[in-house]
Design a protein around this motif. Structure first.
Motif, PDB file in Angstrom:
ATOM      1  N   ILE A 119       0.827  -1.212   0.000  1.00  0.00           N
ATOM      2  CA  ILE A 119       0.000   0.000   0.000  1.00  0.00           C
ATOM      3  C   ILE A 119       0.859   1.260   0.000  1.00  0.00           C
ATOM      4  N   ASP A 120       2.034   1.175   0.627  1.00  0.00           N
ATOM      5  CA  ASP A 120       2.905   2.356   0.664  1.00  0.00           C
ATOM      6  C   ASP A 120       3.492   2.699  -0.699  1.00  0.00           C
ATOM      7  N   THR A 121       3.277   1.867  -1.701  1.00  0.00           N
ATOM      8  CA  THR A 121       3.724   2.207  -3.058  1.00  0.00           C
ATOM      9  C   THR A 121       2.704   3.067  -3.797  1.00  0.00           C
ATOM     10  N   VAL A 122       1.500   3.209  -3.210  1.00  0.00           N
ATOM     11  CA  VAL A 122       0.465   4.016  -3.854  1.00  0.00           C
ATOM     12  C   VAL A 122      -0.092   5.118  -2.951  1.00  0.00           C
ATOM     13  N   PHE A 123       0.056   4.978  -1.626  1.00  0.00           N
ATOM     14  CA  PHE A 123      -0.447   5.972  -0.669  1.00  0.00           C
ATOM     15  C   PHE A 123       0.701   6.539   0.155  1.00  0.00           C
ATOM     16  N   THR A 124       0.536   7.798   0.577  1.00  0.00           N
ATOM     17  CA  THR A 124       1.459   8.372   1.551  1.00  0.00           C
ATOM     18  C   THR A 124       1.136   7.766   2.917  1.00  0.00           C
ATOM     19  N   SER A 125       2.078   7.841   3.836  1.00  0.00           N
ATOM     20  CA  SER A 125       1.844   7.267   5.168  1.00  0.00           C
ATOM     21  C   SER A 125       0.686   7.967   5.884  1.00  0.00           C
ATOM     22  N   ASP A 126       0.447   9.232   5.557  1.00  0.00           N
ATOM     23  CA  ASP A 126      -0.614  10.010   6.211  1.00  0.00           C
ATOM     24  C   ASP A 126      -1.853  10.163   5.323  1.00  0.00           C
ATOM     25  N   VAL A 127      -2.071   9.226   4.407  1.00  0.00           N
ATOM     26  CA  VAL A 127      -3.196   9.307   3.475  1.00  0.00           C
ATOM     27  C   VAL A 127      -4.520   9.520   4.214  1.00  0.00           C
ATOM     28  N   VAL A 128      -5.375  10.339   3.610  1.00  0.00           N
ATOM     29  CA  VAL A 128      -6.758  10.475   4.055  1.00  0.00           C
ATOM     30  C   VAL A 128      -7.617  10.030   2.885  1.00  0.00           C
ATOM     31  N   TYR A 129      -8.357   8.948   3.083  1.00  0.00           N
ATOM     32  CA  TYR A 129      -9.148   8.314   2.033  1.00  0.00           C
ATOM     33  C   TYR A 129     -10.597   8.420   2.483  1.00  0.00           C
ATOM     34  N   ASP A 130     -11.327   9.373   1.903  1.00  0.00           N
ATOM     35  CA  ASP A 130     -12.682   9.701   2.341  1.00  0.00           C
ATOM     36  C   ASP A 130     -13.719   9.079   1.414  1.00  0.00           C
ATOM     37  N   MET A 131     -14.363   8.034   1.890  1.00  0.00           N
ATOM     38  CA  MET A 131     -15.407   7.352   1.127  1.00  0.00           C
ATOM     39  C   MET A 131     -16.780   7.559   1.766  1.00  0.00           C
ATOM     40  N   SER A 132     -16.893   8.572   2.622  1.00  0.00           N
ATOM     41  CA  SER A 132     -18.141   8.782   3.368  1.00  0.00           C
ATOM     42  C   SER A 132     -19.331   9.073   2.455  1.00  0.00           C
ATOM     43  N   ASP A 167      -8.468  13.505  -6.140  1.00  0.00           N
ATOM     44  CA  ASP A 167      -7.231  13.135  -5.449  1.00  0.00           C
ATOM     45  C   ASP A 167      -6.257  14.296  -5.342  1.00  0.00           C
ATOM     46  N   VAL A 168      -5.393  14.170  -4.353  1.00  0.00           N
ATOM     47  CA  VAL A 168      -4.186  14.977  -4.270  1.00  0.00           C
ATOM     48  C   VAL A 168      -3.041  13.983  -4.186  1.00  0.00           C
ATOM     49  N   LEU A 169      -2.118  14.074  -5.125  1.00  0.00           N
ATOM     50  CA  LEU A 169      -0.943  13.227  -5.093  1.00  0.00           C
ATOM     51  C   LEU A 169       0.260  14.051  -4.671  1.00  0.00           C
ATOM     52  N   ARG A 170       1.141  13.411  -3.919  1.00  0.00           N
ATOM     53  CA  ARG A 170       2.349  14.070  -3.413  1.00  0.00           C
ATOM     54  C   ARG A 170       3.572  13.328  -3.945  1.00  0.00           C
ATOM     55  N   ARG A 171       4.562  14.113  -4.382  1.00  0.00           N
ATOM     56  CA  ARG A 171       5.833  13.525  -4.809  1.00  0.00           C
ATOM     57  C   ARG A 171       6.643  13.209  -3.551  1.00  0.00           C
ATOM     58  N   GLU A 172       7.022  11.946  -3.427  1.00  0.00           N
ATOM     59  CA  GLU A 172       7.838  11.488  -2.303  1.00  0.00           C
ATOM     60  C   GLU A 172       9.114  10.875  -2.874  1.00  0.00           C
ATOM     61  N   PRO A 173      10.081  10.541  -2.038  1.00  0.00           N
ATOM     62  CA  PRO A 173      11.323   9.973  -2.574  1.00  0.00           C
ATOM     63  C   PRO A 173      11.110   8.741  -3.466  1.00  0.00           C
ATOM     64  N   GLY A 174      10.082   7.931  -3.173  1.00  0.00           N
ATOM     65  CA  GLY A 174       9.817   6.735  -3.971  1.00  0.00           C
ATOM     66  C   GLY A 174       8.921   6.970  -5.168  1.00  0.00           C
ATOM     67  N   GLY A 175       8.457   8.209  -5.360  1.00  0.00           N
ATOM     68  CA  GLY A 175       7.581   8.526  -6.485  1.00  0.00           C
ATOM     69  C   GLY A 175       6.303   9.192  -6.023  1.00  0.00           C
ATOM     70  N   TRP A 176       5.357   9.345  -6.935  1.00  0.00           N
ATOM     71  CA  TRP A 176       4.074   9.986  -6.639  1.00  0.00           C
ATOM     72  C   TRP A 176       3.194   9.025  -5.850  1.00  0.00           C
ATOM     73  N   ARG A 177       2.542   9.552  -4.788  1.00  0.00           N
ATOM     74  CA  ARG A 177       1.657   8.765  -3.930  1.00  0.00           C
ATOM     75  C   ARG A 177       0.367   9.550  -3.696  1.00  0.00           C
ATOM     76  N   VAL A 178      -0.745   8.839  -3.510  1.00  0.00           N
ATOM     77  CA  VAL A 178      -2.012   9.473  -3.174  1.00  0.00           C
ATOM     78  C   VAL A 178      -1.944   9.910  -1.712  1.00  0.00           C
ATOM     79  N   ALA A 179      -2.103  11.226  -1.491  1.00  0.00           N
ATOM     80  CA  ALA A 179      -2.103  11.776  -0.132  1.00  0.00           C
ATOM     81  C   ALA A 179      -3.532  11.968   0.380  1.00  0.00           C
ATOM     82  N   ARG A 180      -4.428  12.335  -0.529  1.00  0.00           N
ATOM     83  CA  ARG A 180      -5.837  12.509  -0.161  1.00  0.00           C
ATOM     84  C   ARG A 180      -6.690  12.008  -1.309  1.00  0.00           C
TER      85      ARG A 180
END
Length: 146
Positions: free
Chosen positions: A28-41, A118-131
């Motif tokens: 999962i850490d290859t697609v999401f940031t560690s602090d991901v907020v995934y809102d499916m409400s 979505d909001v994606l963030r560039r991290e050292p390992g690449g782009w990840r979904v942050a929100r």
């Protein structure tokens, strides 16, 4: 935004379905940031905070959750469309807003359509979904500001 970044962002969004559909929860850490907020409400599901919570929800859904995720109509809106918020940890230009559409084949063989903001963030390992905000199509719900 250059073509290479756009390609990498689209690849990240495409990979989300593969990670979940194949039960590769250790990735999962290859697609999401560690602090991901995934809102499916808006579709009757919880708001998930963090990778461990995402793993736990996926485990709980098990055989009752979606069995196949598909993403399409990816539109990279740009960096100017992101409100990073004070706590995001992102440098200027390291986050980008992206909209897409999704289809999910559910365990009961019904098909569900959604829209992802979505909001994606560039991290050292690449782009990840942050929100990620998931809404029903045609709901008129737009991306949320922090």
């Amino acid at each position: 935004m250059n073509t290479e970044d756009r390609w990498a962002i689209t690849e990240t969004l495409n990979s989300v379905g593969h990670v979940f559909d194949e039960g590769r929860l250790d990735e999962i850490d290859t697609v999401f940031t560690s602090d991901v907020v995934y809102d499916m409400s808006a579709v009757g599901m919880p708001v998930i905070h963090g990778i461990e919570a995402a793993r736990e929800v996926a485990r709980q859904l098990g055989a009752h959750g979606p069995i196949s995720h598909h993403v399409s109509n990816v539109v990279v809106l740009g960096r100017g469309d992101v409100d990073s918020g004070a706590d995001s940890g992102a440098e200027d230009g390291d986050e980008v807003a992206v909209d897409s559409k999704g289809l999910m084949l559910m365990a009961d063989r019904t098909l569900t359509a959604v829209v992802h903001h979505d909001v994606l963030r560039r991290e050292p390992g690449g782009w990840r979904v942050a929100r990620r905000l998931v809404v029903p199509p045609g709901s008129g719900q737009q991306r949320q500001e922090n």
